[in-house]
Write an enzyme that holds these catalytic residues in place. Structure first.
Site, short mmCIF file in Angstrom:
data_model
loop_
_atom_site.label_atom_id
_atom_site.label_comp_id
_atom_site.label_asym_id
_atom_site.label_seq_id
_atom_site.Cartn_x
_atom_site.Cartn_y
_atom_site.Cartn_z
N SER A 1 -49.72 -19.03 7.37
CA SER A 1 -51.11 -18.22 7.26
C SER A 1 -51.91 -19.35 6.14
O SER A 1 -53.09 -18.96 6.16
CB SER A 1 -50.94 -17.04 6.65
OG SER A 1 -50.93 -15.93 7.67
N LYS B 1 -57.80 -14.91 -1.82
CA LYS B 1 -57.57 -14.37 -0.70
C LYS B 1 -57.45 -12.72 -1.28
O LYS B 1 -56.85 -12.68 -2.11
CB LYS B 1 -56.25 -14.86 -0.22
CG LYS B 1 -55.98 -14.22 1.40
CD LYS B 1 -54.83 -14.62 1.98
CE LYS B 1 -54.40 -13.93 3.21
NZ LYS B 1 -53.16 -14.60 3.97
N SER C 1 -53.86 -16.27 8.77
CA SER C 1 -54.58 -15.15 8.05
C SER C 1 -55.54 -15.35 6.88
O SER C 1 -56.32 -14.79 6.67
CB SER C 1 -53.76 -13.95 7.74
OG SER C 1 -52.88 -14.46 6.59
#
Lengths: 470, 476
Positions: free
Chosen positions: B179, B80, B155
């Site tokens: 997330s 990420k 996210s």
């Protein structure tokens, strides 16, 4: 008609702790290094870099608190103080808000004839910011100081004069320095002091509107700023004006304070618990151990030295200029038969003593004191030898032999020398014989000069007298 | 056409160690999948093709030299883009850091690099991980591989999509309030949020440090255990990282659920969509049939946790993101004449609307006037509900509830911020209490994956993954 005012002063003092590394990362704590050579992702606030509390900073903060008779919190925590400024990389300072590490201390200072107790409200741990340099091409940021551990010590409004403030700062600095917690140099910013000053009519117990004075870079400046500010406030009040709470700077050139910003527009720092750091939890045992490691304070050592060795005040003060000096003296004093000579000898160069670690071993210091005490060497030679040992530690007994520094005490040799001196100064010899005995000192001086001070003064005198009386 | 590679990290690892294929071939297979699907998915913000191949080659030559390699050596990963990677830009999905290249690796990234996992690239996310559909990325949204017309969740939507599309064998994400688990659920992969402190946060550009935890997105529960063992463990650079052992989780995964006591959270049944509720009840039957005891438990405070979470997380974010001021790195308003203007303009233009919304909310929550009513009250709710959750977990080994109240919604569907926040309703409790939680694919609603969530006791990821493995077997 002017009213009599009493000044009411409280101090906030920031002291940089002399830990090896910064408060929240492993960068070295330095002063005067090339800009931005001692910084890392943590202290420059890079994305994702998070702090880890330096345990040594906690230890030093608590030791400082103990020196100021504070209550130590076994549970405390770090908080974030949020504000924007280009020298603050994270845009928050890691500090302590409602759970400071130490509270409720005091410090006794000399005031007037006696002593006065200054109450200390709190002592907390926080980090320093970076340093901005404004140039014609723009402003430069040096992050070497970012994250250096600081303690902030807040007193109650207990001061009534600039002298009390100076006395407090001196006492504070001496204690902190002596314990090796900071070098407390105001000119380098490792001790910084903000003065909160207000006036009130003498006899009133209500506090007036206060001014916070900043940028005071020496004890002298602090005293001058206080004097100026008290005068300024009195003039405003006498003229029927009103004071308002404000932050004021001090201009070293003019000796005047000037307004920086009013207090009411001061920021809301939005304090909240620092989520990157767990609370600081200590045991009684740890605190007790730290307390036991604190050195005996210098004032008490001075009293002890004067009592035990019959030293005067200047000598005792010179020996307690640093913990290193005092410790070195005490250790060597235990090894020599002539501790008083040792004290005088060491104190003969106070500047040298104050420069940190003592490079001469206790055994050699003691041997040097013995040589002087036994009168194997004169006091001038002893001082020279001490300088030699300071440059290169060695056994002073061997040095005396090797360099031929021992005292001349052979009567035959001294008699021969005396004869030469008299022969070289026939006029003085005449004067002496004519009853002007004071010239004897000058003749002894000649003998000393010819032997670079090695001639034993007593034996030289005898030799001269025996020849002159013929 | 290239030979297909095994689907799971551990299966690939076994194939690599048997030399049925090389690490280079595995990396190339992933890269060619990315070529095929990235135009549509946009799971990645940065692809590090050369770096991945170089890392794979190093693994191959070490293997050829007969070296003993870590289990995941040669298994390609995605990371990420809020995890710092040395030499590779770390944007956090924000204009603010569009060109930021970190001088250091996050600890989790460094550990995986050391384990020999080639880095394929950095995945898309809601700006600074604030969002739940990856639509708040400054660089455009990510599509759900199951149905590209739908959101992947967020996210960590890029990481979830990359793993679901088999562009990467596993991915690192971050989970503040769901997330990792919510996008895992929406994309049909396994998503683990380990216990707070299990994985070092050093190098995670988090937004709420007391909640942030690096999470894992994998194709199987066993993979999840294997990656956890590789990244977890104490880190002296993170004061909140725990000194606990992380070994033995993989070995425990297959031990089954017999003897485990599991609480079905009643409120989650009420709040879930019909299809999700149906799968929840099927999960209960599945676990019971395998020997677990499942009882119903009411956690009436569940709904109070979401607003409290948002206040606390926003408060921390308002402070944590303050460092992005244009002074030292990142976006800098070029024409500013004063430092105040520099900071104001850099932040006004560098941040997107969702980040600004949360910074403003958090700033307000910390002001003197509102501190007690907002931050103080939310903290008290966090303490009380966290204690209640731990108390429930003294009676039960695990809590069972869906990872998300609903399945992936259509992209472009208008939702208010508050409606979007609701998507984390079931994820927030574990975040508030710092407890480990996993989302495992279990069934579907109208063809869209449903994720079942298990919440366990601190540092008992093994029990969590045992139950997840049982559900996974049933799902297969």
């Amino acid at each position: 008609m002017s009213t009599q005012y009493e000044m009411v002063i409280g101090l906030e003092t920031h002291i940089e702790l002399r830990t090896e590394t910064k408060a929240f990362c492993s960068c070295a704590v330095t002063f005067g290094a090339e800009p931005n050579t001692h910084c890392c992702p943590v202290c420059t606030g890079m994305p994702g870099a998070i702090p880890v509390l330096n345990e040594r900073a906690v230890e030093y903060a608590i030791k400082a608190g103990l020196l100021l008779h504070c209550r130590v919190s076994l549970w405390s925590r770090m908080d974030r103080k949020n504000y924007y400024y280009p020298d603050l990389p994270k845009a928050y300072q890691i500090s302590q808000y409602d759970h400071p590490i130490c509270t409720d201390g005091w410090l006794d200072i000399p005031s007037g004839e006696g002593m006065k107790r200054i109450r200390i409200e709190r002592l907390h741990l926080e980090e320093d910011a970076g340093k901005l340099t404004h140039t014609e091409h723009g402003t430069l940021l040096d992050c070497n100081r970012c994250g250096v551990p600081l303690i902030e010590i807040v007193t109650k409004p207990d001061f009534r004069s600039a002298d009390e403030v100076t006395a407090y700062l001196q006492e504070l600095r001496e204690r902190i320095r002596f314990a090796g917690l900071s070098d407390c140099k105001m000119n380098e910013g490792s001790l910084r002091c903000d003065v909160n000053l207000s006036l009130r009519p003498a006899g009133s117990d209500r506090l007036g509107e206060r001014a916070e004075l900043k940028n005071l870079n020496s004890f002298q400046f602090a005293a001058r700023a206080i004097a100026f500010e008290a005068g300024r406030q009195a003039a405003v009040l006498d003229a029927g004006g009103t004071l308002f709470a404000e932050t004021r700077g001090f201009d070293e050139r003019t000796g005047e304070t000037f307004s920086m910003r009013p207090k009411e527009t001061q920021e809301d720092y939005r304090f909240f618990p620092e989520p990157d750091l767990p609370p600081i939890v200590l045991t009684e045992e740890t605190v007790a151990r730290w307390e036991s490691e604190l050195p005996e304070p210098p004032a008490s050592r001075r009293a002890r030295y004067r009592e035990a060795f019959g030293l005067n005040r200047e000598t005792a003060e010179a020996l307690t200029v640093s913990r290193e000096a005092a410790d070195a003296f005490e250790e060597a004093a235990g090894l020599t038969r002539y501790p008083r000579q040792l004290a005088t000898l060491l104190a003969s160069d106070p500047a040298r003593l104050s420069q940190g670690a003592i490079p001469v071993s206790a055994a050699h210091l003691a041997a040097l004191a013995d040589l002087a005490g036994e009168k194997t060497i004169g006091s001038g030679t002893a001082r020279e030898l001490l300088s030699l040992l300071w440059r290169e530690d060695q056994d002073p007994r061997e040095a005396v032999v090797r360099l031929g520094l021992g005292k001349l005490s052979d009567p035959a040799a001294l008699r021969a020398l005396a004869r030469e001196v008299i022969a070289g100064n026939p006029r003085m010899a005449e004067e002496y014989r004519a009853g002007k005995t004071a010239v004897l000192q000058a003749l002894i001086g000649q003998m000393m000069r010819r032997t670079q001070g090695r001639a034993d003064p007593g034996l030289s005198r005898e030799a001269l007298l025996s020849l002159l009386s013929i | 056409m290239r030979e297909p590679i095994p689907d799971s990290a551990l299966a690939l690892s076994r194939a690599l160690s048997r030399r049925e294929l090389s690490a280079r071939e595995a990396a190339l297979a992933c890269l060619s999948r990315m070529e095929a699907r990235e135009d549509e998915l946009h799971a990645f913000l940065t692809v590090t093709r050369e770096e991945a191949l170089a890392a794979a080659d190093r693994v191959d030559s070490r293997r050829a030299a007969g070296e003993e390699l870590p289990p995941l050596a040669g298994v390609p990963m995605a990371v990420k883009d809020n995890l710092c990677t040395r030499g590779v830009r770390t944007t956090c999905g924000s204009r603010m850091l569009e060109h930021f290249v970190s001088p250091y690796d996050a600890t989790a990234v460094a550990r995986l690099r050391e384990a020999g996992c080639p880095l394929l690239g950095k995945t898309n996310l809601d700006e600074f991980a604030m969002g739940c559909d990856t639509g708040a990325s400054a660089f455009g949204p990510t599509a759900n591989p199951v149905d590209p017309a739908r959101v992947p969740g967020g996210s960590s939507g890029g990481s979830a999509a990359a793993v679901a599309a088999r562009e990467a064998l596993f991915a690192l994400g971050s989970d503040t309030g769901g997330s990792v688990r919510q996008p895992a659920a929406l994309c049909g992969v396994v998503g683990l949020r380990p216990t707070y402190g299990r994985i070092s946060r050093y190098g995670l550009t988090g937004f709420a440090p007391s909640f942030d935890q690096i999470g894992l997105l994998t194709r199987t529960v066993e993979d999840c255990a294997a990656v956890l063992e590789a990244v977890a463990g104490f880190d002296p650079r993170d004061a909140t990282s725990a000194r606990v052992f992380s070994e033995g989780v993989l070995r425990a995964v297959g031990e089954g659920v017999r003897g485990l006591t599991i609480a079905l959270v009643r409120e989650s049944e009420e709040e879930a969509s019909p299809g999700v509720r149906r799968e929840l009840l099927r999960a209960v039957r599945c676990l019971e049939s395998r020997g677990a005891r499942v009882d119903e438990l009411s956690l009436p405070f569940l709904r109070d946790m979401l607003p409290a979470y948002h206040i606390l997380a926003a408060a921390e974010a308002s402070s944590n993101l303050a460092r992005f001021d244009g002074v030292r790195y990142g976006f800098r308003a070029p024409e500013a004449v004063s430092w105040q203007e520099l900071i104001r303009e850099s932040r006004s233009r560098g941040f997107g609307p969702e980040v600004k919304r949360r910074i403003l909310l958090g700033t307000l929550a910390l002001t003197k006037e509102r501190y007690d009513a907002c931050y103080g009250r939310a903290s008290r709710i966090r303490a009380a509900t966290g204690a209640a959750l731990r108390e429930a977990l003294a009676r039960f080994d695990l809590l069972l509830l869906p990872a998300s109240p609903e399945t992936a919604w259509r992209r472009g569907e208008k939702r208010s911020p508050v409606a979007l926040y609701r998507s984390d309703l079931f994820a927030v409790p574990a975040s508030m209490a710092g407890l480990p939680a996993v989302s495992v694919p279990f069934g579907a609603e109208q063809g869209l994956p449903v994720g079942m969530q298990l919440v366990g006791r601190a540092f008992e990821e093994a029990a969590l993954l045992r139950a997840a493995r049982a559900l996974e077997e049933e799902n297969a």
